[in-house]
Design a protein around this motif. Structure first.
Motif, PDB file in Angstrom:
ATOM      1  N   LYS A 166      62.405  30.607  -4.066  1.00  0.00           N
ATOM      2  CA  LYS A 166      61.821  31.638  -4.918  1.00  0.00           C
ATOM      3  C   LYS A 166      60.873  31.004  -5.944  1.00  0.00           C
ATOM      4  O   LYS A 166      61.206  29.991  -6.569  1.00  0.00           O
ATOM      5  CB  LYS A 166      62.978  32.332  -5.659  1.00  0.00           C
TER       6      LYS A 166
ATOM      7  N   PRO B 110      67.260  38.424   4.202  1.00  0.00           N
ATOM      8  CA  PRO B 110      66.112  38.932   3.431  1.00  0.00           C
ATOM      9  C   PRO B 110      66.516  39.929   2.347  1.00  0.00           C
ATOM     10  O   PRO B 110      65.852  40.011   1.304  1.00  0.00           O
ATOM     11  CB  PRO B 110      65.234  39.606   4.495  1.00  0.00           C
TER      12      PRO B 110
ATOM     13  N   GLU C 141      65.624  39.145  -1.861  1.00  0.00           N
ATOM     14  CA  GLU C 141      64.885  39.988  -2.823  1.00  0.00           C
ATOM     15  C   GLU C 141      65.364  39.748  -4.250  1.00  0.00           C
ATOM     16  O   GLU C 141      64.638  39.951  -5.210  1.00  0.00           O
ATOM     17  CB  GLU C 141      65.081  41.476  -2.487  1.00  0.00           C
ATOM     18  N   HIS C 142      66.631  39.328  -4.372  1.00  0.00           N
ATOM     19  CA  HIS C 142      67.194  39.054  -5.706  1.00  0.00           C
ATOM     20  C   HIS C 142      67.483  37.562  -5.884  1.00  0.00           C
ATOM     21  O   HIS C 142      68.381  37.173  -6.619  1.00  0.00           O
ATOM     22  CB  HIS C 142      68.483  39.860  -5.913  1.00  0.00           C
TER      23      HIS C 142
END
Ligand SMILES: NC(=O)c1ccc[n+]([C@@H]2O[C@H](COP(=O)([O-])OP(=O)(O)OC[C@H]3O[C@@H](n4cnc5c(N)ncnc54)[C@H](O)[C@@H]3O)[C@@H](O)[C@H]2O)c1
Length: 450
Positions: free
Chosen positions: A196, A372, A376-377
């Motif tokens: 990320k 996935p 997202e977090h």
């Protein structure tokens, strides 16, 4: 405990006898102990010409970990590890020199040494020569691992096209493969993608990588689950230990040993996810790691399978994980790491285990689809697929079958619960956010499956 055969052929009179009789001599594997060096000797970093910049970057990192790093094989060094970097190899022929240079030092690789390849995954749109060069590493690494001796292992890091060689997840994976924590991981290639954006830099050398984290481990009363709870606690996590009320005594023992809390719960209960979340939040203020370890066997040939035998295995091993994950995804927890126990049976199949293999292949399926959603977090979902591990579950297998099962992997022995636990702890580590939707086998390079 290492099995009796491995102990016997490595000590005293029985060692001499085994050598004279030409019996297989599985090596004593070096396992992690805090404070011990990362590798058993100097690390040689080799690359082809095009990958030199990446090799230089990795060598710098290894120097920063206080390792004795060499770029030249010399002629009298006994190496603890070889890192073969082929990240920018454009054609198969370009790899020859680096691969053969690696071969020329293999006889000087120490017992419990490591070979780690670092390459890139073939991707859609690659030119045929590039795709060939990238995919070739897969067959090479798996074969090389079978040629190593004395407890040495070979594993590969496969970067996706958008991942840089010096990013945290790549370095965390390199550290795991070099270390004694991966003692029973052999012949495996792990895909690492970009982490990320803006993720905080992690200290990869710390002894407590999970400090401040709250983890839930299901099936923690004994076996692999108890080892996972101990290992996560060793790494600094607060552990919620979950098991059925009938296993309450073992559950309390594990929870006390790790200074965590016990939650008596059948994971197949419809509100299992809610109860886990509530317990973690109320008692420990949050939830960062969930390990789906609870599992059962009801082996039968399909022709003789009773509905209850099929249904129980699917309910505990698969449906419970799915149901708990649905709750966790809905809760939208930040940076949640979920690790699910699969099995090599779910990859290669096993006679008498259609129900079990159905459930474990299903685990691999939901892991890929959940990855996935958690990403997202900032989270991950991965699976660990153990091969033959010495536990109460495998102690119930007939002695002759068990003895054969031990000798099938390249490492010629069963694994220990702690070997699976180390892989779980690695995947629960915030530094591995770029490892997502993957299956890591802990099987000593068992001949079944890939
Ligand atoms: N031992 C091996 O060789 C091996 C190989 C591949 C995969 N695995 C997997 O690893 C995991 C652990 O295996 P193990 O050998 O430690 O097994 P084990 O039988 O020793 O322990 C399993 C634990 O899960 C608990 N459990 C069972 N049903 C439950 C439920 N409904 N709710 C809550 N807890 C429940 C049991 O009480 C037990 O404590 C399992 O998922 C298994 O399929 C094991």
């Amino acid at each position: 405990m290492t099995d009796r055969y491995t102990q016997a052929v490595n000590s005293g009179f029985t060692k001499t006898l085994a050598t004279k009789l030409g019996l297989p001599r599985p090596a004593l594997l070096r396992r992690y102990r805090a404070g011990e060096p990362l590798t058993v000797g100097p690390v040689l970093v080799v690359s082809d010409g095009a990958s030199k910049a990446d090799a230089d970057a990795l060598a710098q990192t290894l120097l920063g970990w206080d390792l004795d790093v060499r770029r030249d094989p010399g002629d009298d060094v006994r190496f603890g590890a070889i890192v073969l970097v082929l990240t920018e190899t454009a054609r198969p022929g370009d790899a020859s020199e680096a691969v053969l240079a690696t071969g020329s030092v293999l006889r000087r690789l120490a017992g419990n040494g490591r070979v780690v390849t670092v390459s890139r995954a073939a991707a859609e749109g690659d030119a045929p020569a590039l795709s060939a060069a990238r995919n070739a590493v897969d067959g090479f690494l798996r074969s090389l691992a079978k040629e190593l001796r004395g407890g040495a292992t070979g594993n590969g890091i496969v970067l996706t096209d958008d991942a840089a060689v010096d990013q945290t997840s790549v370095l965390a994976t390199l550290r795991f493969f070099l270390s004694a924590k991966s003692a029973y991981v052999d012949g495996q290639l792990l895909r690492v993608g970009p982490a990320k954006a803006g993720a905080p830099a992690a200290d990869l050398t710390t002894d407590r990588p999970l400090a401040g984290k709250v983890a839930v481990v299901t099936g923690a009363a004994r076996g692999i689950g108890a080892a996972i709870a101990r290992t996560l606690a060793r790494d600094g996590a607060t552990v919620v230990c979950v098991d059925v009320p009938a296993a309450g005594e073992g559950l309390a023992r594990t929870a006390n040993a790790v200074g965590g809390t016990a939650l008596q719960l059948d994971v197949t209960a419809p509100d299992a996810g809610q109860r886990i979340l509530l317990h973690a939040r109320e008692r420990h203020g949050g939830l960062d790691i969930v390990v789906h370890n609870a599992g059962i066997l009801r082996d039968k040939l399909l022709a003789n399978m009773k509905p209850a035998q099929w249904d129980a295995v699917i309910a505990v091993n698969l449906e419970a994980q799915l149901q708990i994950n649905e709750t966790l995804v809905q809760a939208g927890l930040e940076n949640l790491h979920v690790v699910s126990l699969a099995s090599t049976s779910g990859i290669a199949g096993n006679k008498g285990q259609t129900n079990y293999a159905f459930s474990k292949a299903g685990v691999i399926g939901h892991t890929r689809a959940t990855a996935p959603l958690l990403a997202e977090h900032g989270g991950t979902a991965n699976a660990v697929a153990p091969g033959f591990i010495e536990t109460d579950m495998t102690a119930s297998i007939p002695f002759a079958t068990r003895s054969v099962a031990r000798l099938l992997p390249t490492l010629s022995q069963g694994g220990e619960p702690v070997d699976v636990a180390e892989a779980v702890a690695f995947l629960a580590w915030p530094a591995t956010a770029g490892v997502n939707g993957q299956v890591l086998r802990v099987c000593g390079q068992h001949m079944v499956g890939q």
